[in-house]
Design a protein around this motif. Structure first.
Motif, PDB file in Angstrom:
ATOM      1  N   VAL A   1       0.991  -1.292   0.149  1.00 47.91           N
ATOM      2  CA  VAL A   1       0.060  -0.112   0.092  1.00 47.91           C
ATOM      3  C   VAL A   1       0.851   1.309  -0.066  1.00 47.91           C
ATOM      4  CG1 VAL A   1      -1.506   1.276   1.647  1.00 47.91           C
ATOM      5  CG2 VAL A   1      -2.047  -1.197   0.987  1.00 47.91           C
ATOM      6  N   CYS A   2       2.014   1.185   0.681  1.00 42.69           N
ATOM      7  CA  CYS A   2       3.080   2.296   0.570  1.00 42.69           C
ATOM      8  C   CYS A   2       3.940   2.291  -0.430  1.00 42.69           C
ATOM      9  CB  CYS A   2       3.774   2.308   1.912  1.00 42.69           C
ATOM     10  SG  CYS A   2       2.623   2.366   3.356  1.00 42.69           S
ATOM     11  N   LEU A   3       4.063   1.143  -1.053  1.00 42.87           N
ATOM     12  CA  LEU A   3       5.170   1.193  -2.241  1.00 42.87           C
ATOM     13  C   LEU A   3       4.987   1.719  -3.490  1.00 42.87           C
ATOM     14  CD1 LEU A   3       7.981   0.080  -3.204  1.00 42.87           C
ATOM     15  CD2 LEU A   3       6.489  -2.120  -3.980  1.00 42.87           C
ATOM     16  N   VAL A   4       3.462   1.339  -3.719  1.00 43.34           N
ATOM     17  CA  VAL A   4       2.808   1.911  -5.081  1.00 43.34           C
ATOM     18  C   VAL A   4       3.041   3.515  -5.212  1.00 43.34           C
ATOM     19  CG1 VAL A   4       0.710   2.037  -6.546  1.00 43.34           C
ATOM     20  CG2 VAL A   4       1.840  -0.105  -5.670  1.00 43.34           C
ATOM     21  N   PRO A   5       2.402   4.364  -4.118  1.00 47.95           N
ATOM     22  CA  PRO A   5       2.502   5.699  -4.197  1.00 47.95           C
ATOM     23  C   PRO A   5       3.911   6.319  -4.405  1.00 47.95           C
ATOM     24  CG  PRO A   5       0.703   5.116  -2.669  1.00 47.95           C
ATOM     25  CD  PRO A   5       1.602   3.654  -3.027  1.00 47.95           C
ATOM     26  N   GLN A   6       4.980   5.687  -3.674  1.00 43.63           N
ATOM     27  CA  GLN A   6       6.135   6.006  -3.622  1.00 43.63           C
ATOM     28  C   GLN A   6       6.933   5.828  -5.082  1.00 43.63           C
ATOM     29  OE1 GLN A   6       7.518   7.692  -0.840  1.00 43.63           O
ATOM     30  NE2 GLN A   6       8.906   8.383  -2.571  1.00 43.63           N
ATOM     31  N   LEU A   7       6.719   4.720  -5.506  1.00 44.51           N
ATOM     32  CA  LEU A   7       7.075   4.678  -7.055  1.00 44.51           C
ATOM     33  C   LEU A   7       6.389   5.545  -8.027  1.00 44.51           C
ATOM     34  CD1 LEU A   7       7.040   0.496  -7.345  1.00 44.51           C
ATOM     35  CD2 LEU A   7       8.959   1.970  -7.337  1.00 44.51           C
ATOM     36  N   TYR A   8       4.982   5.898  -7.600  1.00 42.27           N
ATOM     37  CA  TYR A   8       4.560   7.168  -8.567  1.00 42.27           C
ATOM     38  C   TYR A   8       5.211   8.295  -8.339  1.00 42.27           C
ATOM     39  CZ  TYR A   8       0.969  10.372  -9.869  1.00 42.27           C
ATOM     40  OH  TYR A   8       0.156  11.472 -10.271  1.00 42.27           O
ATOM     41  N   ASN A   9       5.770   8.581  -7.283  1.00 42.63           N
ATOM     42  CA  ASN A   9       6.444   9.998  -7.065  1.00 42.63           C
ATOM     43  C   ASN A   9       7.843   9.536  -7.700  1.00 42.63           C
ATOM     44  OD1 ASN A   9       4.625  10.779  -5.337  1.00 42.63           O
ATOM     45  ND2 ASN A   9       5.658  10.850  -3.614  1.00 42.63           N
ATOM     46  N   ALA A  10       8.372   8.764  -7.870  1.00 42.83           N
ATOM     47  CA  ALA A  10       9.655   8.542  -8.459  1.00 42.83           C
ATOM     48  C   ALA A  10       9.269   8.605  -9.905  1.00 42.83           C
ATOM     49  CB  ALA A  10      10.336   6.978  -8.233  1.00 42.83           C
ATOM     50  N   LYS A  11       8.451   8.254 -10.543  1.00 45.92           N
ATOM     51  CA  LYS A  11       8.194   8.365 -11.860  1.00 45.92           C
ATOM     52  C   LYS A  11       7.581   9.861 -12.242  1.00 45.92           C
ATOM     53  CE  LYS A  11       6.919   3.749 -12.562  1.00 45.92           C
ATOM     54  NZ  LYS A  11       5.935   2.899 -12.350  1.00 45.92           N
ATOM     55  N   ARG A  12       6.780  10.210 -11.273  1.00 46.06           N
ATOM     56  CA  ARG A  12       6.699  11.758 -11.379  1.00 46.06           C
ATOM     57  C   ARG A  12       7.751  12.721 -11.412  1.00 46.06           C
ATOM     58  NH1 ARG A  12       3.499  15.121  -6.765  1.00 46.06           N
ATOM     59  NH2 ARG A  12       3.832  17.252  -7.585  1.00 46.06           N
ATOM     60  N   PHE A  13       8.884  12.413 -10.614  1.00 48.29           N
ATOM     61  CA  PHE A  13      10.129  13.486 -10.461  1.00 48.29           C
ATOM     62  C   PHE A  13      11.145  12.852 -11.570  1.00 48.29           C
ATOM     63  CE2 PHE A  13       7.582  14.352  -6.747  1.00 48.29           C
ATOM     64  CZ  PHE A  13       7.392  15.751  -6.799  1.00 48.29           C
ATOM     65  N   GLY A  14      10.901  11.919 -12.343  1.00 49.01           N
ATOM     66  CA  GLY A  14      11.826  11.508 -13.149  1.00 49.01           C
ATOM     67  C   GLY A  14      13.098  10.741 -12.457  1.00 49.01           C
ATOM     68  N   CYS A  15      12.730  10.045 -11.195  1.00 51.76           N
ATOM     69  CA  CYS A  15      14.105   9.490 -10.712  1.00 51.76           C
ATOM     70  C   CYS A  15      14.324   8.136 -11.341  1.00 51.76           C
ATOM     71  CB  CYS A  15      13.610   9.411  -9.082  1.00 51.76           C
ATOM     72  SG  CYS A  15      13.342  11.002  -8.384  1.00 51.76           S
ATOM     73  N   PRO A  16      15.521   7.695 -11.594  1.00 54.81           N
ATOM     74  CA  PRO A  16      15.691   6.533 -12.407  1.00 54.81           C
ATOM     75  C   PRO A  16      15.386   5.454 -11.392  1.00 54.81           C
ATOM     76  CG  PRO A  16      17.649   8.000 -12.136  1.00 54.81           C
ATOM     77  CD  PRO A  16      16.748   8.583 -11.137  1.00 54.81           C
ATOM     78  N   LEU A  17      14.942   4.297 -12.019  1.00 55.62           N
ATOM     79  CA  LEU A  17      14.436   3.069 -11.280  1.00 55.62           C
ATOM     80  C   LEU A  17      15.244   1.819 -11.777  1.00 55.62           C
ATOM     81  CD1 LEU A  17      10.688   3.959 -10.877  1.00 55.62           C
ATOM     82  CD2 LEU A  17      12.492   3.912  -9.088  1.00 55.62           C
ATOM     83  N   ASP A  18      16.160   2.021 -12.587  1.00 61.52           N
ATOM     84  CA  ASP A  18      16.845   0.833 -13.245  1.00 61.52           C
ATOM     85  C   ASP A  18      17.269  -0.141 -12.209  1.00 61.52           C
ATOM     86  OD1 ASP A  18      16.503   2.327 -16.083  1.00 61.52           O
ATOM     87  OD2 ASP A  18      17.993   3.636 -14.942  1.00 61.52           O
ATOM     88  N   ASP A  19      18.141   0.452 -11.185  1.00 63.09           N
ATOM     89  CA  ASP A  19      18.571  -0.366 -10.220  1.00 63.09           C
ATOM     90  C   ASP A  19      17.542  -0.944  -9.305  1.00 63.09           C
ATOM     91  OD1 ASP A  19      21.057   0.487 -11.101  1.00 63.09           O
ATOM     92  OD2 ASP A  19      21.477   1.823  -9.583  1.00 63.09           O
TER      93      ASP A  19
END
Lengths: 214, 214
Positions: free
Chosen positions: A166-184
Motif C-alpha cells: 500500500v505504501c510502495l505504489v504511491p512512492q514509485l508513482y512519486n519516483a516516476k513523477r519526478f523522473g528518478c531513475p528506477l533501473d537499479d
C-alpha cells in the motif's frame, strides 16, 4: 459520512485510499489544494494542528491524522481483508517496510520540504530533483534488497497484499513523477507493475481522484 | 541473548531503550558509531540493508529494523505494561503523535540528512541548526496544541504512559542538544520534565549508555 481529508497528488493520502478500497469502506473526499496552502486554513488546523493531509474524520467529528496511524486504525476497526499478517514477526517486518517509506523516504520529499529548500536555500528545479531522487534512491536500495531476498515478484512482503504494498505504489508513482531513475530496482518495479493492476490501486490513483485536474 | 543495535546518541534508538526498560526486557547493546559510519559496515548491512540504527536482533538471528516497527513488535510480544491504550480511537491518537515525531520531525534531522546538506549544499553549522530547529518547531507547534487540548501535564496522551511519551523525550533531548528554543512549548517541556524523572527514561538516557564517551 466519514471523510478523508486529502489531495489528489498526496502520496500519503493515496496510501489511505488504497486501504479503504481494499476493505470496501465508503467515504467522501474533502480535498485540500496543497499548491494553494489550503491545508493551512484555520478550520482545518482545528481538526489537524499539523496542517498536513491526510486526516480521517468520522461522522461524529472524531478526527485522526498521519497516514500510518490511519492505516493501523482501519486495520483494527475493519480487520477483513487483512493488510497485516497475523504472526508478530511478520507484522514487524511489514511495519518495518512501511516505516522505511513513510519515515525515511516520503517526509524528506514532502512539498513543505521542497518549498523550504526553494525559499530558504535558493534551490532550483535541478537541485530539488537531485534531493528528491537521492532520498528515494537511499530508501529503494534497502527495499530492493529486502524484496529480492524474500523472492516474491508480486508483493513487498510474502505472498499476500500488505500495508507495505500500500505504501510502495504511491512512492514509485512519486519516483516516476519526478523522473528518478528506477533501473537499479527491477524487483520493486515488477512488484509495482503487478500491484497497479489490482482494482484497489488502479481506481484510487491520483489521476482518478475527483480533485484531479481534467 | 537479544541485541539492540544502537548508538548512544541516536534518539530513535533511545525510544526503543525506554520501551525495553518499561517492559523489563533484558537485552544487550551492540553499538555502531554513526560518526565513524559503522552502521554502513557490510556485516550490519546484511542485517539491516538500510544501514541505520536501531535494529532488534533475537537469539536465533531474526532481525527487524525501524524504531516504530520495533516498538509495535515489543508491544505485541510483551503487552504488559501496555504502551498503547486498548480502545481503537485512543490507539490511533497515540500512533498519530508517534508518527508526527517519527516521520515528520526526526527523519529530517537525522545525521545522514545534515551530512548531505553539508556535503552537497555547503551548509555551515548555522544553516544546519536553522534547518534542525525549523522542523522541530513545525512539529512541536502541532504537538503543543494537541497536548494543551487534552490537558494532561504528565503525558502527551491521556493519563498514562504511551509510545507518544516514549518518542517525545528523545526529541526534546535533541532540541536541547542543538539549542532549539522551546519557549513556545511549555506544555511539552512540562511533560518532558515529568517523564524524565521516571526510571525507565532516566536510566536509558544517552549519557548513561555504555557507548557514551566518559
Amino acid at each position: 459520512m466519514t471523510i478523508l481529508h486529502d489531495y489528489w497528488r498526496s502520496s500519503a493520502s493515496w496510501r489511505v485510499r488504497i486501504a479503504l478500497a481494499v476493505k470496501g469502506i465508503v467515504w467522501e473526499s474533502y480535498s485540500h489544494d496543497l499548491t494553494r496552502n489550503e491545508q493551512r486554513d484555520r478550520d482545518y488546523l482545528t481538526l489537524n494542528p499539523q496542517g498536513l493531509v491526510p486526516s480521517w474524520q468520522e461522522a461524529d467529528g472524531w478526527t485522526v491524522a498521519q497516514s500510518v496511524a490511519i492505516l493501523e486504525y482501519l486495520e483494527e476497526r475493519f480487520p477483513t481483508p487483512a493488510l497485516l499478517p497475523s504472526a508478530p514477526r511478520a507484522r514487524a517486518e511489514v511495519r518495518s517496510l512501511v516505516q522505511t517509506i513513510a519515515c525515511d523516504i516520503h517526509p524528506l520529499n514532502n512539498l513543505r520540504v521542497t518549498r523550504y529548500l526553494r525559499e530558504h536555500w535558493q534551490a532550483d528545479d535541478a537541485r530539488v530533483t537531485d534531493w528528491l531522487c537521492h532520498w528515494m534512491r537511499e530508501g529503494f536500495i534497502a527495499l530492493e534488497e529486502r524484496a529480492r531476498r524474500q523472492g516474491s515478484t508480486r508483493h513487498l512482503h510474502g505472498e499476500s497484499l500488505t500495508l507495505a504494498d500500500v505504501c510502495l505504489v504511491p512512492q514509485l508513482y512519486n519516483a516516476k513523477r519526478f523522473g528518478c531513475p528506477l533501473d537499479d530496482f527491477p524487483t520493486l518495479v515488477g512488484i509495482g507493475a503487478y500491484l497497479s493492476s489490482i482494482t484497489a490501486f488502479a481506481e484510487t490513483r491520483p489521476e482518478s481522484h475527483p480533485g484531479a485536474p481534467r
